[in-house]
Design a protein around this motif. Structure first.
Motif, PDB file in Angstrom:
ATOM      1  N   PHE A   1     -23.055 120.386 137.405  1.00 41.88           N
ATOM      2  CA  PHE A   1     -21.710 120.447 136.830  1.00 41.88           C
ATOM      3  C   PHE A   1     -20.802 119.406 137.471  1.00 41.88           C
ATOM      4  O   PHE A   1     -20.051 118.705 136.781  1.00 41.88           O
ATOM      5  N   LEU A   2     -20.891 119.276 138.777  1.00 43.80           N
ATOM      6  CA  LEU A   2     -20.044 118.311 139.487  1.00 43.80           C
ATOM      7  C   LEU A   2     -20.403 116.877 139.116  1.00 43.80           C
ATOM      8  O   LEU A   2     -19.522 116.049 138.844  1.00 43.80           O
ATOM      9  N   LEU A   3     -21.689 116.572 139.101  1.00 38.28           N
ATOM     10  CA  LEU A   3     -22.116 115.206 138.776  1.00 38.28           C
ATOM     11  C   LEU A   3     -21.768 114.841 137.337  1.00 38.28           C
ATOM     12  O   LEU A   3     -21.369 113.707 137.054  1.00 38.28           O
ATOM     13  N   GLU A   4     -21.925 115.792 136.434  1.00 43.86           N
ATOM     14  CA  GLU A   4     -21.625 115.516 135.033  1.00 43.86           C
ATOM     15  C   GLU A   4     -20.134 115.232 134.833  1.00 43.86           C
ATOM     16  O   GLU A   4     -19.756 114.481 133.930  1.00 43.86           O
ATOM     17  N   SER A   5     -19.288 115.806 135.688  1.00 41.13           N
ATOM     18  CA  SER A   5     -17.848 115.561 135.558  1.00 41.13           C
ATOM     19  C   SER A   5     -17.476 114.127 135.895  1.00 41.13           C
ATOM     20  O   SER A   5     -16.413 113.643 135.497  1.00 41.13           O
ATOM     21  N   PHE A   6     -18.350 113.421 136.636  1.00 43.45           N
ATOM     22  CA  PHE A   6     -18.084 112.037 136.994  1.00 43.45           C
ATOM     23  C   PHE A   6     -18.636 111.037 135.972  1.00 43.45           C
ATOM     24  O   PHE A   6     -18.388 109.829 136.088  1.00 43.45           O
ATOM     25  N   VAL A   7     -19.409 111.510 135.008  1.00 47.50           N
ATOM     26  CA  VAL A   7     -19.986 110.621 134.002  1.00 47.50           C
ATOM     27  C   VAL A   7     -18.878 110.098 133.091  1.00 47.50           C
ATOM     28  O   VAL A   7     -18.063 110.889 132.588  1.00 47.50           O
ATOM     29  N   PRO A   8     -18.802 108.790 132.878  1.00 43.50           N
ATOM     30  CA  PRO A   8     -17.742 108.250 132.001  1.00 43.50           C
ATOM     31  C   PRO A   8     -17.864 108.799 130.583  1.00 43.50           C
ATOM     32  O   PRO A   8     -18.956 109.036 130.078  1.00 43.50           O
ATOM     33  N   GLY A   9     -16.722 109.001 129.953  1.00 43.55           N
ATOM     34  CA  GLY A   9     -16.713 109.503 128.586  1.00 43.55           C
ATOM     35  C   GLY A   9     -15.905 110.783 128.479  1.00 43.55           C
ATOM     36  O   GLY A   9     -15.657 111.471 129.473  1.00 43.55           O
ATOM     37  N   ASN A  10     -15.529 111.102 127.272  1.00 38.80           N
ATOM     38  CA  ASN A  10     -14.735 112.300 127.021  1.00 38.80           C
ATOM     39  C   ASN A  10     -15.253 112.965 125.752  1.00 38.80           C
ATOM     40  O   ASN A  10     -15.159 112.379 124.669  1.00 38.80           O
ATOM     41  N   PRO A  11     -15.810 114.166 125.864  1.00 34.19           N
ATOM     42  CA  PRO A  11     -16.371 114.802 124.668  1.00 34.19           C
ATOM     43  C   PRO A  11     -15.330 115.084 123.596  1.00 34.19           C
ATOM     44  O   PRO A  11     -15.629 115.029 122.404  1.00 34.19           O
ATOM     45  N   ALA A  12     -14.107 115.414 123.995  1.00 38.29           N
ATOM     46  CA  ALA A  12     -13.063 115.681 122.999  1.00 38.29           C
ATOM     47  C   ALA A  12     -12.756 114.440 122.191  1.00 38.29           C
ATOM     48  O   ALA A  12     -12.622 114.487 120.957  1.00 38.29           O
TER      49      ALA A  12
END
Length: 313
Positions: free
Chosen positions: A24-35
């Protein structure tokens, strides 16, 4: 034996929590915005803010993880942000493909590796050097290069097996098996080399033991000594190698599935990562962790069958 299994299961609970938190923490740093990806570039700021609030993306990462963890503890792994499909249902559809690769690759690597290891341990120095060379090449050559080479030879040049795609077993068992041949071989090459070398070394040590010499002196045939006594004697290191190989193959399927365009968990997690589809990424990460836990439990059970002392520890 049962207390050991229960203890392993108890230790797996914090492991699952740690894996889910790190993912969860690592995925929060991935560039991009699902919305933003879901709405497109033409959406208004109000629409964007409303969707972020609906997906809880406007909250801190810790709060988002707390909401996810609460749902996970109740058996709810969420839904895909892009397909609105339940994550557990998606994993259930893709898991058979990955399991077929992992089980098939481990079975092939184990069969060929053990046979090659036993052969090299009983046939002199040349065969031992051959195993060393095979182990070196198997460990050095990347899986994706082997996969591309197999496709070029057996799918393009000779057209024996399909290069890509997957056919469910229920639709056609023959096409299902044919489509898995090249992926399984590509995945198992490194495991063959590893298992062969460990089997060879363990067999040489076992054949030098006193009780093996006694069996020879009693007139027991060589094949009986090798396959009934010596191979069982070196079972613990071989079983350990099997377990390590199978665990290595679990993340290895990510690359293999993408090369051969197989609809397994590997391609699912890659697509979900590119789309920032966090519930799917989390679900696949937890599934991979559960698979590793199951493999370790199987190794513990085999330890107990091969060595009765383990059952009393």
């Amino acid at each position: 034996m049962l207390p050991i299994i229960l203890r392993r299961l108890a230790l797996s609970v914090p492991l699952l929590l740690i894996v889910s938190a790190i993912t969860f923490l690592l995925e929060s740093f991935v560039p991009g915005n699902p919305a933003r990806t879901l709405l497109g570039l033409n959406a208004t700021q109000q629409q964007y803010d409303a969707l972020r609030a609906a997906l809880h993306l406007d909250q801190p990462v810790i709060a988002q993880y707390g909401l996810y963890l609460r749902g996970m503890l109740h058996g709810d792994f969420g839904t895909s942000l892009f397909t609105d499909e339940p994550v557990l249902g998606l994993i259930g559809q893709r898991l058979p493909v990955t399991l077929a690769l992992v089980i098939g690759g481990t079975g092939l690597a184990g069969l060929v590796g053990v046979l090659l290891g036993v052969f090299s341990a009983t046939r002199g120095r040349f065969s031992r050097r051959l195993v060393d060379i095979v182990s070196l090449l198997g460990g050095a050559l990347p899986n994706f290069w082997i996969a591309l080479l197999l496709v070029a030879l057996f799918a393009v040049k000779f057209a024996i097996f399909p290069a890509t795609g997957y056919t469910p077993f229920a639709d056609s068992p023959g096409q299902w098996a044919s489509g898995l041949v090249l992926p399984v071989v590509a995945l198992s090459i490194g495991g063959v080399a590893f298992i062969a070398k460990v089997t060879r070394d363990a067999m040489l040590s076992t054949l030098a033991l006193d009780h093996i010499r006694t069996l020879r002196a009693c007139g027991i045939g060589p094949s009986s000594i090798i396959w009934k006594h010596a191979l069982r004697g070196c079972g613990l290191p071989v079983v350990t190698t099997f377990g390590l190989t199978m665990i290595t193959f679990i993340p290895g399927t990510i690359l293999i599935e993408n090369v051969f365009t197989l609809p397994g968990l590997g391609t699912t997690v890659v697509n979900a990562t590119n789309q920032h589809d966090l519930p799917v990424v989390q679900g696949v990460a937890i599934t991979f962790t559960v698979m590793v836990i199951v493999v370790n439990l199987l190794v513990d059970v085999l330890y107990g069958l091969l060595n009765p002392k383990v059952r009393t520890e």
